[in-house]
Design a protein around this motif. Sequence first.
Motif, PDB file in Angstrom:
ATOM      1  N   ARG A  27      42.778  36.987  33.232  1.00 15.47           N
ATOM      2  CA  ARG A  27      43.379  37.478  34.484  1.00 15.47           C
ATOM      3  C   ARG A  27      42.650  36.908  35.706  1.00 15.47           C
ATOM      4  NH1 ARG A  27      46.355  42.419  34.570  1.00 15.47           N
ATOM      5  NH2 ARG A  27      46.453  42.086  36.812  1.00 15.47           N
ATOM      6  N   LYS A 231      48.528  47.910  34.250  1.00 19.32           N
ATOM      7  CA  LYS A 231      48.144  48.277  35.607  1.00 19.32           C
ATOM      8  C   LYS A 231      46.756  48.924  35.659  1.00 19.32           C
ATOM      9  CE  LYS A 231      51.526  51.205  36.521  1.00 19.32           C
ATOM     10  NZ  LYS A 231      52.284  52.324  37.123  1.00 19.32           N
ATOM     11  N   HIS A 234      43.731  47.525  37.653  1.00 19.16           N
ATOM     12  CA  HIS A 234      43.522  47.630  39.102  1.00 19.16           C
ATOM     13  C   HIS A 234      42.142  48.181  39.435  1.00 19.16           C
ATOM     14  CE1 HIS A 234      45.047  51.835  38.484  1.00 19.16           C
ATOM     15  NE2 HIS A 234      44.185  52.105  39.431  1.00 19.16           N
ATOM     16  N   TRP A 237      39.812  45.080  39.050  1.00 25.58           N
ATOM     17  CA  TRP A 237      40.023  43.871  39.831  1.00 25.58           C
ATOM     18  C   TRP A 237      41.014  44.029  40.991  1.00 25.58           C
ATOM     19  CZ3 TRP A 237      37.991  39.314  40.829  1.00 25.58           C
ATOM     20  CH2 TRP A 237      38.791  38.312  41.366  1.00 25.58           C
ATOM     21  N   GLY A 238      42.245  44.426  40.662  1.00 26.88           N
ATOM     22  CA  GLY A 238      43.333  44.351  41.646  1.00 26.88           C
ATOM     23  C   GLY A 238      43.046  45.066  42.946  1.00 26.88           C
ATOM     24  N   TYR A 239      42.517  46.261  42.846  1.00 25.00           N
ATOM     25  CA  TYR A 239      42.260  47.063  44.045  1.00 25.00           C
ATOM     26  C   TYR A 239      41.265  46.352  44.961  1.00 25.00           C
ATOM     27  CZ  TYR A 239      40.585  51.034  46.831  1.00 25.00           C
ATOM     28  OH  TYR A 239      40.218  51.862  47.854  1.00 25.00           O
ATOM     29  N   PHE A 241      40.144  43.097  44.894  1.00 24.36           N
ATOM     30  CA  PHE A 241      40.598  41.785  45.370  1.00 24.36           C
ATOM     31  C   PHE A 241      41.626  41.962  46.488  1.00 24.36           C
ATOM     32  CE2 PHE A 241      43.685  38.369  45.529  1.00 24.36           C
ATOM     33  CZ  PHE A 241      42.861  37.258  45.687  1.00 24.36           C
ATOM     34  N   GLY A 242      42.569  42.872  46.248  1.00 23.19           N
ATOM     35  CA  GLY A 242      43.679  43.048  47.183  1.00 23.19           C
ATOM     36  C   GLY A 242      43.216  43.447  48.569  1.00 23.19           C
ATOM     37  N   LYS A 243      42.356  44.458  48.631  1.00 24.68           N
ATOM     38  CA  LYS A 243      41.944  44.920  49.953  1.00 24.68           C
ATOM     39  C   LYS A 243      41.012  43.919  50.625  1.00 24.68           C
ATOM     40  CE  LYS A 243      43.558  48.008  51.546  1.00 24.68           C
ATOM     41  NZ  LYS A 243      44.964  48.135  52.077  1.00 24.68           N
TER      42      LYS A 243
END
Lengths: 256, 419
Positions: A27, A231, A234, A237-239, A241-243
């Motif tokens: 990912r 999901k 998150h 990683w996702g949380y 990276f996203g912010k």
Amino acid sequence: MSDILDFSLEVLFPVALVIFVAGAAYRVLKYVFTFRRGVYVNRPTGWGYRIWRLVDSFLHPVIFNLKTKPLELLNGFLFFHILGVILLIFLLAQHIAYIEKIIPFYGLLWPLAIPLSSSTGALTVTSPVGNIKFVNSIWGPLTLLLNGDFLTIFAVIGVFYKVIEKTIEKIKGARHVRSGDLLIWPLLFVIIVTGWLTAHHVASDMTGYRLLLGLHIASAALFVVVWPFTKYFHFIWGYWFGKLYEWYNLTLRRGV
Amino acid sequence: MANVLPKLSPPLVHYFEDCVGCAACAPSCPYYYVDHKYAPVDKAEFLRQMLRSKYTLAGKLLGRVVGAKIPRTDAEWWEVMQYAYRCADCGHCYTTCPFGIDSGAMVRRLREALYNAGYAPPVLNELNRLEKSGEYVTRSKGLWEDFVKSAGVPVGKKGARVLLMVTLIDLLLSRDVVLNAVKILRAAGEDFTLPERPLGVAPPLGAVVGDRESLRAVVSDIISYMEGLSPQYVVLISGCYQYPYFRFEATDVLKRKFGFKVLHISELLYEYLKAGRLKLKKLGTSATLHDSCQLARRGGVVKEPREVLKAVVNYIEPKHGGLEAMCLGGGAGIALLAKDVREAIGKALGISAKLDVREEKFVEELEGDYGKASRKGVDELKKTGAEVVVATCPLALAALRASGLNAEHFVNVVASAVE
């Protein structure tokens, strides 16, 4: 390998960790291999403003949700995420005891340990061998709320709330409810229930206890396997990276 | 069919793979209040479905079972278009998403997929064609010459400090604003010039309809022209998507830096005020500001228009301004499809406004939804009790006036206060 507990501990969990690492690497490496250097003219801003905007990037959705979807914030964020999952996974005394065996410095968290019950801080087994350990955390009267039993209730409420909410949304035709959403919630439910039954020694004999604990660890291993492919990733990683990317894009690059 | 889809990049991978479907973004979208099915998360999901088909093994093997789908029929593509053109790309859902997912950027990519598959609203498509081919210049020649004569200022002057960027839309919808901008620059004693031709219809329209080739060609043409005049500053009157594109995206589109700086006129006027170059009188009226989403939320120009307004009016801050600006729903080309606007453009450029039955229904419904989408923002501005609502974009101005507000362009307000 006499039973499911040994099998879960000695086979399933190590295999799950390997799959997790491979999946997580897959990912994350996607971001590396799809990267292309851009040409940007940045608008300069002061570091004070940049730091405030970094905090605000994380805070803004919480405040917005509090104003527009308070029930969602209460159930989804506070009950489910903070109380029901994060504290339960990382600070429940039983979990600290287990993780400390693998990662010794995790024992530094003992002062924050959450007892299983509001009435006793004893960390016992059905037939104690050696000294019985007591949870002696800093929470004091807060253990009326911060205990395994209460947090389990919050986690179960959170899971049911999400399942019902997603089912209703799906029936109404919402496109963002995906088939995987409906499959991962029962897994979380099994982990929570088997963990609670085990910790409370519901099974009256050692075979039953080992079966329940084995199922708890086996289902947790399954969670670790699906973690990078659902999901649930998150949290890893996702949380973050996203912010952080949003902050880079809007504040560092555009000066917003 | 999979070649209609965009290539992956790190942000796109994130927007594609990391949405948890919490729908926290939903209340931030003006079109969510028209119909809940237009929540940003659900609009972006169309692209996620397509990307799953192309980029995931599960999607290739299991298709719709795992939410992977590329439209196959004409009807399916038209359905996607309904959703893709209910997004003003205002960026509000970007900042309210707990994961920083820019659903507006996803919808831009969705429009690219639509365009590559042969779908775009006909009016926007035609305007894009005129902009891409440069045909708009010859078609608007008389209009432009007439304007230049009335402006009476240097045109195409090399080395002027400021180049005022004027697009055809600026001229068609707000000629008075352009002339007032000229008046202010003169009053400030600025060394400035106008271009020798309009710089685009509403550039880059390729970004609006999803035509990347056009986007690149138009940006390249306009930037080359600007560089030919070598100004220090290029100043935009529009607060719409031109600002973030020419201020932040153009360098990446062309993969090189430019020798000039791009400013919105409010930024230049703020500099004049600080330097004492512009004398403004107080008008005695109360006014509030409708922030353009592109200028404020995506562009970061928040303080400057406020400080300038405070020098000329009794300024009232709206409940949600600046980075939390309430979107009126007309961005990303939607306002260009409104009947009055499209007829005015059609007449000026000599293009047929005739649509077939399905296209007619599409624009009529969209216009109706646009009207509904703007209500929340309009009501909030009404509640300020301000005598005048100031806007920085001619299309927003048209929407505000259509809602019965006494609205005026930022430049016109400042121009009336020039001593």
